[in-house]
Design a protein around this motif. Sequence first.
Motif, PDB file in Angstrom:
ATOM      1  N   GLN A  47      41.682   0.777  16.734  1.00  9.73           N
ATOM      2  CA  GLN A  47      41.757   0.611  15.284  1.00  9.73           C
ATOM      3  C   GLN A  47      40.356   0.680  14.676  1.00  9.73           C
ATOM      4  OE1 GLN A  47      43.750  -3.047  14.481  1.00  9.73           O
ATOM      5  NE2 GLN A  47      45.764  -2.237  15.007  1.00  9.73           N
ATOM      6  N   LYS A  48      40.266   1.322  13.539  1.00  6.45           N
ATOM      7  CA  LYS A  48      38.977   1.499  12.868  1.00  6.45           C
ATOM      8  C   LYS A  48      38.809   0.560  11.668  1.00  6.45           C
ATOM      9  CE  LYS A  48      37.737   5.106  15.289  1.00  6.45           C
ATOM     10  NZ  LYS A  48      36.767   4.995  16.322  1.00  6.45           N
ATOM     11  N   ASN A  49      39.824  -0.185  11.324  1.00  6.34           N
ATOM     12  CA  ASN A  49      39.730  -1.061  10.157  1.00  6.34           C
ATOM     13  C   ASN A  49      39.565  -2.511  10.605  1.00  6.34           C
ATOM     14  OD1 ASN A  49      42.215  -1.550  11.222  1.00  6.34           O
ATOM     15  ND2 ASN A  49      43.365  -1.244   9.354  1.00  6.34           N
ATOM     16  N   GLY A  50      39.325  -3.379   9.653  1.00  5.56           N
ATOM     17  CA  GLY A  50      39.205  -4.800   9.965  1.00  5.56           C
ATOM     18  C   GLY A  50      37.836  -5.329   9.591  1.00  5.56           C
ATOM     19  N   GLU A  51      37.698  -6.613   9.719  1.00  3.22           N
ATOM     20  CA  GLU A  51      36.448  -7.269   9.392  1.00  3.22           C
ATOM     21  C   GLU A  51      35.547  -7.336  10.607  1.00  3.22           C
ATOM     22  OE1 GLU A  51      35.734 -10.955   6.982  1.00  3.22           O
ATOM     23  OE2 GLU A  51      37.894 -10.740   6.790  1.00  3.22           O
TER      24      GLU A  51
END
Length: 76
Positions: A25-29
């Motif tokens: 995954q490339k998103n997130g905090e």
Amino acid sequence: MNRLAAAAYVKGVRAKEKAVDVLSQKNGEGFVDTALKILISVVIGALLLAGLYTLFKDTVLPTLTEKVRTLFNYQG
């Protein structure tokens, strides 16, 4: 025994797929985002406390100190 081995194999495949999905995954905090938010909130809190201290030091504390002194200096 065959059913148990098949169930363990399916669980292992699902765990592997989930791990691959999470790692790709490339998103997130990220850690930098969280650290920046914490730093900003600490700075804003410090500025707010400094402003309140300045307000109380100049306005409220001298009046309060004088009232306490007159209260204990009662000559009555």
